[in-house]
Design a protein around this motif. Structure first.
Motif, short mmCIF file in Angstrom:
data_model
loop_
_atom_site.label_atom_id
_atom_site.label_comp_id
_atom_site.label_asym_id
_atom_site.label_seq_id
_atom_site.Cartn_x
_atom_site.Cartn_y
_atom_site.Cartn_z
N LYS A 159 0.84 -1.21 0.00
CA LYS A 159 0.00 0.00 0.00
C LYS A 159 0.87 1.26 0.00
O LYS A 159 0.61 2.21 -0.73
N GLY A 160 1.91 1.25 0.84
CA GLY A 160 2.81 2.41 0.90
C GLY A 160 3.45 2.67 -0.45
O GLY A 160 3.50 3.80 -0.93
N CYS A 161 3.91 1.59 -1.09
CA CYS A 161 4.53 1.69 -2.41
C CYS A 161 3.53 2.26 -3.42
O CYS A 161 3.87 3.11 -4.24
N ASN A 162 2.28 1.81 -3.33
CA ASN A 162 1.23 2.26 -4.27
C ASN A 162 1.04 3.78 -4.18
O ASN A 162 0.92 4.46 -5.20
N PHE A 163 1.05 4.32 -2.96
CA PHE A 163 0.91 5.78 -2.80
C PHE A 163 1.97 6.51 -3.60
O PHE A 163 1.68 7.43 -4.37
N SER A 189 -5.30 -5.91 7.84
CA SER A 189 -4.88 -4.91 6.85
C SER A 189 -5.56 -5.14 5.50
O SER A 189 -5.76 -4.21 4.74
N GLU A 190 -5.94 -6.42 5.24
CA GLU A 190 -6.59 -6.73 3.97
C GLU A 190 -7.95 -6.06 3.83
O GLU A 190 -8.48 -5.93 2.74
N CYS A 191 -8.53 -5.64 4.96
CA CYS A 191 -9.85 -5.00 4.92
C CYS A 191 -9.80 -3.53 5.31
O CYS A 191 -10.83 -2.95 5.64
N GLN A 192 -8.62 -2.94 5.29
CA GLN A 192 -8.53 -1.52 5.64
C GLN A 192 -7.74 -0.73 4.60
O GLN A 192 -6.97 -1.29 3.88
N SER A 193 -7.93 0.59 4.65
CA SER A 193 -7.29 1.45 3.66
C SER A 193 -6.05 2.15 4.20
O SER A 193 -5.63 3.15 3.67
N PHE A 194 -5.48 1.61 5.30
CA PHE A 194 -4.31 2.25 5.92
C PHE A 194 -3.03 1.46 5.65
O PHE A 194 -3.03 0.23 5.70
N ALA A 195 -1.94 2.21 5.38
CA ALA A 195 -0.60 1.63 5.37
C ALA A 195 0.10 2.16 6.61
O ALA A 195 0.13 3.37 6.83
N LEU A 196 0.61 1.25 7.44
CA LEU A 196 1.38 1.67 8.62
C LEU A 196 2.85 1.56 8.29
O LEU A 196 3.39 0.46 8.16
N ILE A 197 3.49 2.70 8.13
CA ILE A 197 4.90 2.73 7.74
C ILE A 197 5.66 3.54 8.78
O ILE A 197 5.24 4.64 9.16
N ALA A 198 6.80 2.99 9.24
CA ALA A 198 7.60 3.69 10.25
C ALA A 198 8.61 4.62 9.58
O ALA A 198 9.20 4.25 8.56
N ASP A 199 8.76 5.81 10.12
CA ASP A 199 9.80 6.72 9.65
C ASP A 199 11.14 6.06 9.93
O ASP A 199 11.41 5.62 11.06
N GLU A 200 11.98 5.98 8.90
CA GLU A 200 13.25 5.25 9.02
C GLU A 200 14.12 5.81 10.15
O GLU A 200 14.82 5.07 10.83
N LYS A 201 14.06 7.14 10.33
CA LYS A 201 14.95 7.76 11.32
C LYS A 201 14.35 7.74 12.73
O LYS A 201 14.99 7.34 13.69
N THR A 202 13.08 8.18 12.85
CA THR A 202 12.50 8.33 14.19
C THR A 202 11.81 7.05 14.66
O THR A 202 11.47 6.92 15.84
N HIS A 203 11.53 6.13 13.72
CA HIS A 203 10.77 4.89 13.99
C HIS A 203 9.33 5.18 14.38
O HIS A 203 8.60 4.30 14.83
N GLU A 204 8.89 6.42 14.21
CA GLU A 204 7.50 6.75 14.49
C GLU A 204 6.63 6.11 13.41
O GLU A 204 6.94 6.18 12.22
N LYS A 205 5.51 5.49 13.86
CA LYS A 205 4.63 4.84 12.90
C LYS A 205 3.68 5.85 12.28
O LYS A 205 2.97 6.56 13.01
#
Ligand SMILES: [Zn+2]
Length: 400
Positions: free
Chosen positions: A115-119, A154-170
């Motif tokens: 999903k993140g890649c798709n954005f 995740s298969e039934c939701q429209s959210f991608a949970l991606i962590a910031d590489e530096k801060t690790h914040e989701k």
């Protein structure tokens, strides 16, 4: 006439449109080629992780896709708690292969990465630009999601949970266009999960139903999904723990997790998820473990709110852990007790002390937890001071 509806009424307004076609059944993976063709796929990026590759599922999926006449490129570098770096690598693979559709095969991480890649592939920019809801202005590519765990939904939701590489914040990046067009739920694919993965994802699914059942945004539709998800999970998660090859119990857990995902899409999450994210960011605690440790404390905290107390009692009554007519407080206690028994069955650490959490970090984590978006949907207002108390409570050792 025209009296305002009581707050948190099941008559709360909602706007639900199912964006994801659900295809459920043993061996339903066999249909991925035909379903990809239905969506107009010609060149597919199959997004997965190394553990799933070892289980052999991507090889099988690629074979089925190819025999339906589709070209397949595999991206198998998905990591647990995927970061912006992982998404960037996936975008490169997608661009190089000039794809027109995604198949995500794996747990929440694989689906989130796709999903993140798709954005970024379709709308440009970087992941941070899509943090929040509805930030994508251009159409996105169709996605088929195939979970191999029964947990994230995740298969039934429209959210991608991606962590910031530096801060690790989701970062929760949501957009209706990011939801999978089709989810294939094949219980056989969940048989290959290691026990630890079954436990962490199963507990996460439980946390999803328990949190969605009480959020400020809950409504008749989300409650239906949460209660049904809980009814499926309560008898079947212990069955899966005692017999990993119980296909029927696996299938019911997979459905329960998917229904929990639908509940999240409609009512968001609460304070257990808000408290869990800093634990994952600072101490690398697996998501399901982190939410599991916080959940009983959050349920007790929220239970002091009369409307939330009633909502928990109704949830506990759905799978007959308790009965509302026996008393709301009794039902809440029965729910907490059941959660604690389940966490022990799952062999989860029960205290933050067991996970090497540094007490000196509690004020920092509490501040971060209070700022989490999911905290804003918790039924009771929850401040940084409250989160300190919740973390302190989670430090107390628990008996089995
Ligand atoms: Zn979760």
């Amino acid at each position: 006439m025209n009296q305002p509806l009581p707050q948190f009424s099941t008559l709360a307004p909602f706007d639900h449109q199912s964006r994801t076609r659900l295809v459920f059944g043993v061996d339903s993976l066999e249909r991925v080629g035909e379903l990809g063709r239905d969506l107009g796929f010609k060149k597919v990026l199959l997004v997965t992780d190394p553990g799933i590759v070892q289980a052999g599922h991507p090889e099988r999926a690629a074979k089925i896709l190819k025999s339906a006449g589709l070209a397949v490129t595999v991206f198998d570098n998905v990591e647990e708690n995927p970061t912006t770096k992982c998404v960037t690598e996936c975008v490169e693979a997608a661009q190089n292969a000039d794809i027109d559709g995604f198949v995500a095969l794996g747990g929440g991480s694989a689906m989130d990465t796709a999903k993140g890649c798709n954005f970024i592939l379709t709308n440009g920019g970087r992941m941070q630009d899509y943090w929040g809801i509805g930030k994508a202005t251009k159409p996105m590519l169709p996605l088929i999601a195939i979970p191999t765990t029964a947990g994230t939904g995740s298969e039934c939701q429209s959210f991608a949970l991606i962590a910031d590489e530096k801060t690790h914040e989701k970062m929760a990046c949501g957009d209706p266009k990011a939801a999978a067009k089709i989810a294939i739920l094949d219980p056989k694919l969940t048989l290959s999960q290691p026990r630890r993965v079954t436990a962490c994802t199963g507990i996460d699914a439980i946390a999803h139903v328990v949190e969605t059942a009480v959020t400020k945004k809950r409504n008749a539709f989300s409650l239906m999904c949460a209660h049904e998800g809980f009814k499926l999970a309560v008898p079947n998660l212990p069955r899966v723990f005692s017999n990993a090859n119980d296909l029927e119990a696996r299938g019911r857990m997979q459905l329960g997790a998917a229904f929990a995902g639908m509940a999240i899409e409609n009512s968001m999450l609460g304070a257990a998820h808000a408290a869990a994210n800093p634990l994952t960011a600072h101490f690398g605690i697996v998501h399901g473990q982190a939410v599991g440790m916080m959940l009983p404390h959050v349920v007790r905290f929220n239970g002091q709110d009369p409307a939330a107390l009633k909502a928990y009692a109704e949830l506990a009554s759905a799978p007959e852990i308790a009965c509302v007519s026996d008393g709301l407080v009794e039902a809440l206690e029965a729910l907490v007790h059941w959660l604690e028994v389940l966490l022990n069955l799952a062999e989860m650490p029960r205290s933050l002390a067991d996970c090497n959490v540094d007490r000196a970090m509690l004020p920092t984590m509490a501040k971060e937890a209070a700022q989490q978006w999911t905290a804003s949907f918790n039924p009771r207002a929850v401040t940084a001071d409250d989160f300190v108390k919740l973390y302190e409570a989670a430090f107390q050792p628990r008996g089995s």
